[in-house]
Scaffold this motif. Structure first.
Motif, mmCIF file in Angstrom:
data_model
loop_
_atom_site.group_PDB
_atom_site.id
_atom_site.type_symbol
_atom_site.label_atom_id
_atom_site.label_comp_id
_atom_site.label_asym_id
_atom_site.label_seq_id
_atom_site.Cartn_x
_atom_site.Cartn_y
_atom_site.Cartn_z
ATOM 1 N N GLY A 36 0.925 -1.284 0.094
ATOM 2 C CA GLY A 36 0.002 0.127 0.050
ATOM 3 C C GLY A 36 0.915 1.214 -0.083
ATOM 4 N N THR A 37 0.212 2.424 -0.057
ATOM 5 C CA THR A 37 0.874 3.809 -0.227
ATOM 6 C C THR A 37 1.440 3.873 1.254
ATOM 7 O OG1 THR A 37 -0.639 4.415 -1.972
ATOM 8 C CG2 THR A 37 0.326 6.095 -0.551
ATOM 9 N N ALA A 38 0.454 3.580 2.100
ATOM 10 C CA ALA A 38 0.969 3.745 3.532
ATOM 11 C C ALA A 38 1.659 2.659 4.398
ATOM 12 C CB ALA A 38 -0.128 4.359 4.126
ATOM 13 N N CYS A 39 1.208 1.753 3.938
ATOM 14 C CA CYS A 39 1.422 0.151 4.747
ATOM 15 C C CYS A 39 1.608 -0.882 3.835
ATOM 16 C CB CYS A 39 0.204 0.155 5.828
ATOM 17 S SG CYS A 39 0.606 -0.981 7.075
ATOM 18 N N GLY A 147 -7.959 4.097 0.480
ATOM 19 C CA GLY A 147 -6.648 3.526 0.811
ATOM 20 C C GLY A 147 -6.024 4.848 1.473
ATOM 21 N N GLY A 148 -4.681 5.163 0.932
ATOM 22 C CA GLY A 148 -3.804 6.167 1.270
ATOM 23 C C GLY A 148 -3.988 7.195 0.087
ATOM 24 N N GLY A 149 -3.368 6.809 -1.276
ATOM 25 C CA GLY A 149 -3.501 7.654 -2.293
ATOM 26 C C GLY A 149 -4.925 7.472 -3.071
ATOM 27 N N THR A 150 -5.225 6.205 -3.065
ATOM 28 C CA THR A 150 -6.545 6.003 -4.099
ATOM 29 C C THR A 150 -7.795 5.702 -3.301
ATOM 30 O OG1 THR A 150 -5.914 4.029 -4.341
ATOM 31 C CG2 THR A 150 -5.018 5.616 -5.868
ATOM 32 N N ALA A 189 0.711 14.942 10.967
ATOM 33 C CA ALA A 189 -0.681 14.771 10.764
ATOM 34 C C ALA A 189 -0.973 13.406 10.431
ATOM 35 C CB ALA A 189 -1.122 15.553 9.340
ATOM 36 N N GLU A 190 -0.270 12.582 9.712
ATOM 37 C CA GLU A 190 -0.766 10.987 9.476
ATOM 38 C C GLU A 190 -0.657 10.386 10.824
ATOM 39 O OE1 GLU A 190 -0.651 8.294 7.308
ATOM 40 O OE2 GLU A 190 -1.626 9.614 5.979
ATOM 41 N N ARG A 191 0.336 10.730 11.678
ATOM 42 C CA ARG A 191 0.394 9.881 12.891
ATOM 43 C C ARG A 191 -0.800 10.263 13.964
ATOM 44 N NH1 ARG A 191 5.707 10.535 12.779
ATOM 45 N NH2 ARG A 191 5.933 12.393 13.937
ATOM 46 N N TYR A 192 -0.972 11.775 13.830
ATOM 47 C CA TYR A 192 -2.143 12.191 14.782
ATOM 48 C C TYR A 192 -3.479 11.605 14.149
ATOM 49 C CZ TYR A 192 -4.622 15.573 17.616
ATOM 50 O OH TYR A 192 -5.388 16.310 18.560
ATOM 51 N N LYS A 193 -3.773 11.495 12.898
ATOM 52 C CA LYS A 193 -4.894 10.990 12.229
ATOM 53 C C LYS A 193 -5.223 9.689 12.611
ATOM 54 C CE LYS A 193 -5.054 9.672 8.177
ATOM 55 N NZ LYS A 193 -4.865 9.746 6.767
ATOM 56 N N ARG A 194 -4.128 8.827 12.575
ATOM 57 C CA ARG A 194 -4.209 7.484 12.875
ATOM 58 C C ARG A 194 -4.627 7.053 14.310
ATOM 59 N NH1 ARG A 194 0.329 6.322 8.988
ATOM 60 N NH2 ARG A 194 1.572 5.954 10.823
ATOM 61 N N GLY A 233 -10.257 -0.521 3.657
ATOM 62 C CA GLY A 233 -9.192 0.187 3.648
ATOM 63 C C GLY A 233 -8.457 0.939 4.843
ATOM 64 N N GLY A 234 -7.369 1.407 5.071
ATOM 65 C CA GLY A 234 -6.975 2.226 6.148
ATOM 66 C C GLY A 234 -7.791 3.193 6.563
ATOM 67 N N THR A 235 -8.161 4.037 5.621
ATOM 68 C CA THR A 235 -8.888 5.368 5.832
ATOM 69 C C THR A 235 -10.388 4.958 6.283
ATOM 70 O OG1 THR A 235 -7.596 6.563 4.277
ATOM 71 C CG2 THR A 235 -9.781 7.456 4.955
HETATM 72 P P1 ATP Z 1 -3.507 2.585 -1.621
HETATM 73 O O1 ATP Z 1 -4.722 2.002 -1.636
HETATM 74 O O2 ATP Z 1 -3.836 4.284 -2.068
HETATM 75 O O3 ATP Z 1 -2.173 2.308 -2.308
HETATM 76 P P2 ATP Z 1 -2.658 1.764 0.831
HETATM 77 O O4 ATP Z 1 -3.203 0.404 0.483
HETATM 78 O O5 ATP Z 1 -1.705 2.102 1.441
HETATM 79 O O6 ATP Z 1 -3.111 2.750 -0.172
HETATM 80 P P3 ATP Z 1 -4.327 1.454 3.099
HETATM 81 O O7 ATP Z 1 -3.131 0.793 3.948
HETATM 82 O O8 ATP Z 1 -5.606 0.471 2.930
HETATM 83 O O9 ATP Z 1 -3.858 2.083 1.817
HETATM 84 O O10 ATP Z 1 -4.728 2.711 3.916
HETATM 85 C C1 ATP Z 1 -3.777 3.572 4.448
HETATM 86 C C2 ATP Z 1 -4.395 4.928 4.722
HETATM 87 O O11 ATP Z 1 -5.165 4.593 5.641
HETATM 88 C C3 ATP Z 1 -3.514 5.929 5.015
HETATM 89 O O12 ATP Z 1 -3.919 7.301 4.710
HETATM 90 C C4 ATP Z 1 -3.552 5.973 6.699
HETATM 91 O O13 ATP Z 1 -3.121 7.318 7.134
HETATM 92 C C5 ATP Z 1 -4.944 5.545 6.814
HETATM 93 N N1 ATP Z 1 -5.105 4.981 8.114
HETATM 94 C C6 ATP Z 1 -4.459 3.792 8.805
HETATM 95 N N2 ATP Z 1 -4.798 3.580 10.018
HETATM 96 C C7 ATP Z 1 -5.880 4.505 10.092
HETATM 97 C C8 ATP Z 1 -6.790 4.670 11.225
HETATM 98 N N3 ATP Z 1 -6.626 4.193 12.341
HETATM 99 N N4 ATP Z 1 -7.378 5.779 11.373
HETATM 100 C C9 ATP Z 1 -7.587 6.760 9.998
HETATM 101 N N5 ATP Z 1 -6.889 6.657 9.061
HETATM 102 C C10 ATP Z 1 -5.977 5.455 9.220
#
Ligand code: ATP
Length: 271
Positions: A36-39, A147-150, A189-194, A233-235
């Motif tokens: 993923g974009t973020a993880c 997700g993150g970017g999409t 911002a990322e860390r705060y939001k999660r 997805g994470g978001t």
């Molecule tokens: P993409 O689908 O765009 O390639 P990805 O697969 O990395 O991205 P995910 O891992 O599903 O996407 O989600 C990543 C996103 O989810 C990031 O923007 C992250 O900040 C957000 N995210 C992860 N955990 C949390 C949470 N507990 N609360 C809010 N947002 C979160």
């Protein structure tokens, strides 16, 4: 409801084995690799397709489904694979992976090469929302992977995927808005939001972007009869995001327990 209940149980089992892997012998292991974009998440299932181990790491090697740091991606997948092999005391041979809908021709090769360079035999490569539905088992509705970017959207009718789409919005957009509003760096911002403790406080600031995501969903599903929206997805972890999306789209909206793990588990099920 029944599908969601089973899915939640599966995710709860996965969360348990991330902390404490199951070491019962299995003749074969199936690994889902979610780049993923973020993880980056690796989910391992046994011969009965039950979760036995998992690991994840936040990383910046993929952006909007595109591998932007190939060597970094191979290193992380190899390290997570080695960590899981050590815990399970076995070699992990087979893996499946996924990518955002419509990016196959652009980047399918890179994702495939990352998984293979990390030492896996790639058995399947499918789009993210369709992968998530291997776990959700929705026969009619829309799976929306924020997700993150999409944001990926997969419309399912009578058990068949009739449309997949991908839009360039997601959690990164939310973090940018937050960074502006709170004068944070993007990483802060990322860390705060999660952190779920901040979700109630953040929702009013993030609501306009969530409404924008909802309007994108509405556009993409127009012309189809969608009776339910299933968020993954994470978001989708954001508390009450489903309430805003339900209100804006006018369609009942559900999400599983920890939506971040639906796609990697679905990928592993498709192995
Ligand atoms: P993409 O689908 O765009 O390639 P990805 O697969 O990395 O991205 P995910 O891992 O599903 O996407 O989600 C990543 C996103 O989810 C990031 O923007 C992250 O900040 C957000 N995210 C992860 N955990 C949390 C949470 N507990 N609360 C809010 N947002 C979160």
């Amino acid at each position: 409801k029944q599908a969601l209940k089973e899915c939640n149980q599966f995710i709860a089992d996965f969360e348990k084995v991330i902390k404490k892997p199951k070491k019962d012998p299995s003749t074969i292991y199936y690994t889902g690799v979610d780049l993923g974009t973020a993880c980056i998440v690796l989910a391992v299932l046994d011969e009965h397709f039950k979760p036995v181990a998992g690991a994840y790491r936040y990383a910046d090697v993929v952006r909007d489904g595109m591998v932007v740091d190939y060597i970094g991606a191979v290193e992380i997948v190899s390290e997570l694979k080695a960590e899981l092999e050590q815990k399970l005391q076995t070699e992990l041979l087979y893996a499946a992976a996924s990518l955002p809908p419509g990016t196959d021709e652009l980047d399918g090769g890179a994702i495939k090469n990352v998984v293979q360079s990390a030492g896996f035999e790639l058995t399947n490569l499918l789009d993210e929302p369709t992968a998530a539905n291997q776990l959700l088992n929705i026969t009619d509705g829309a799976v929306v992977d924020i997700g993150g970017g999409t944001t990926g959207i997969s419309i399912i009718e009578s058990g068949r995927v009739v449309k997949v789409a991908d839009e360039a919005t997601g959690g990164t957009h939310l973090s940018l808005v937050l960074a502006g509003a709170y004068k944070f760096s993007f990483d802060e911002a990322e860390r705060y939001k999660r952190n779920e403790k901040h979700h109630d406080e953040l929702l009013p600031t993030l609501k306009p972007v969530i409404e924008k995501i909802s309007s994108i969903i509405t556009q993409q599903i127009s012309g189809y009869t969608v009776k339910g929206i299933y968020l993954v997805g994470g978001t989708a972890c954001l508390k009450n995001i489903e309430t805003i999306i339900e209100k804006t789209t006018g369609i009942p909206t559900f999400k599983p327990l920890n939506p971040m793990f639906a796609t990697p588990l679905g990928i592993a099920l498709s192995c």
